[in-house]
Write an enzyme that holds these catalytic residues in place. Structure first.
Site: not given
Length: 426
Positions: A143, A220, A223, A246, A384
């Site tokens: 991202h 990261d 997600q 999220k 993104c």
């Protein structure tokens, strides 16, 4: 946490094995009042969960209760409301730490989200570790939030940003990773799950290879954590970043987990209240972890809301959520192949949360607009993740992303709406 209405899934006190076997998304949907509305006269089918998830009643109630009964600043007051607010805020930190397997709640730093967490590491850890001629390694799946902060750091320091390539299927090229990890590599930043393709990266193997070369790793998890959970101790990474909104929590709150020994060495990123022990015009003595990195009044209600979201996920059980979402993605992948002219974008070995596709020559924005008229909310664009699109030679995709409340009926509605889009543009 106040009890939910009778019959909702999270209210039941059952063990992990039973939860995984008996998970009922229709029952879980009762916890999300927003899903009961209609859009353009059609029942809402919400498949934009990779952008933000909906919030269960318990999260909204926890935040309302703070404002109605406890509203006060944390850490600074000697009155009862401040003590209550501080207790609720720190209880949320401890719960979130347990959820990700943190051994010490002081390693859990509240931020505004994944983006701020990554920027914190770049500006504190990165600025003190990266110099001219050094290298920062990212992957082709990232991202923008896990690319731009490292670009800015490299530009400032005269360092080089290097990229682990991806295959046509959307998997990372691990052989190339070995070649890129070198004596000047100061950090590897990698996603847990691609927000554009749903690729689930083999983190254990990636971290093992990086650590064999002495390279710190930032993950990261924006997600990944809502679909798969995460165990920071088992993974072996050095930093883990994720966002509340999220994973069924509020916006404006996120977490950076870091190894305590690294966080202790890192200088503060922002200055202000609560990140100090003492201030004079000659010298400032900084506070201990985690407050050294939490300048100013924090997002108190949001942290409490995120704590409630984590409690909600724990009540259902991450194995049950993971199993359900995998089944829904498998069903969706098969069903989408029957839509005339539809092409799946990315066929990774392991997928989580997301399926991206194109429909003939129809622009993704047009597809998304038609789907909206059918009450189906998806995301259309580059997500993104423009380098991913450039690698695949496309400007954008349509992205459908699932959550614990996604049903087969949602997928069927998506397919019907897509067939209508094909008819419109035939």
């Amino acid at each position: 946490m106040s009890p939910q209405s009778e019959g909702t899934l999270a209210q039941r006190r059952i063990g992990p094995a039973e939860r995984a076997a008996s998970f009922d998304p229709a029952r879980a949907r009762a916890d999300f009042s927003i899903l009961r509305q209609q859009i353009h006269g059609k029942p809402l089918v919400y498949l934009d969960n990779a952008a933000t998830t909906q919030k269960p009643r318990v999260v909204l109630e926890a935040m309302d209760r703070y404002y109605e009964e406890t509203n006060s600043n944390v850490h600074r007051g000697v009155h009862l409301l401040s003590e209550r607010a501080t207790t609720a805020y720190e209880d949320a930190r401890r719960r979130i730490g347990r959820f990700i397997g943190a051994e010490d709640p002081r390693e859990v730093i509240f931020t505004r989200g994944t983006t701020e967490s990554i920027n914190l590491v770049a500006q504190s850890f990165g600025r003190s570790r990266v110099g001219a001629g050094d290298e920062v390694l990212v992957t082709a799946l990232e991202h923008h939030s896990n690319i731009v902060p490292w670009q800015l750091l490299c530009q400032e320091k005269g360092a080089r940003l290097r990229v682990v390539p991806m295959t046509d299927a959307g998997d990372l090229d691990l052989d190339a990773l070995d070649d890129l990890l070198g004596p000047r590599t100061r950090l590897l930043a990698v996603t847990q799950v691609s927000n554009a393709l749903g690729t689930t990266t083999p983190l254990a193997e990636i971290v093992r290879r990086a650590k064999a070369k002495g390279v710190p790793v930032l993950v990261d998890g924006a997600q990944g954590v809502p679909h798969l959970g995460f165990d920071v101790a088992a993974c072996g990474a050095d930093f883990y970043a994720f966002s509340g909104h999220k994973m069924y929590g509020p916006t404006g709150i996120g977490v950076l987990w870091g190894r305590r020994e690294l966080l202790e060495e890192m200088p503060p990123w922002q200055g202000g209240g609560d990140m100090i022990l003492s201030v004079s015009f000659e010298k400032t003595v900084f506070n201990v972890l985690p407050y050294k990195f939490e300048a100013g009044t924090p997002a108190i209600a949001e942290a409490i809301g995120l704590g409630a979201a984590v409690a909600y996920l724990e009540a259902i059980g991450m194995p049950a959520i993971t199993a359900h979402e995998r089944e829904i993605l498998s069903y969706a992948t098969a069903a989408l192949k029957d839509v005339p002219g539809l092409r799946l974008v990315g066929t990774p070995r392991e997928r989580s949360g997301v399926v991206s596709f194109l429909v003939g020559e129809i622009h993704p924005h047009d597809v998304g607009t038609i789907l909206d008229r059918h009450g189906v909310a998806v995301r259309a664009g580059h997500h993104c993740a423009q380098p991913v699109m450039q690698r695949l030679g496309i400007p954008a995709t349509v992205r459908a992303s699932v959550a614990l409340y996604t049903t087969r009926e949602d997928v069927d509605a998506l397919v019907r709406a897509l067939r209508h889009a094909v008819e419109v543009f035939a």
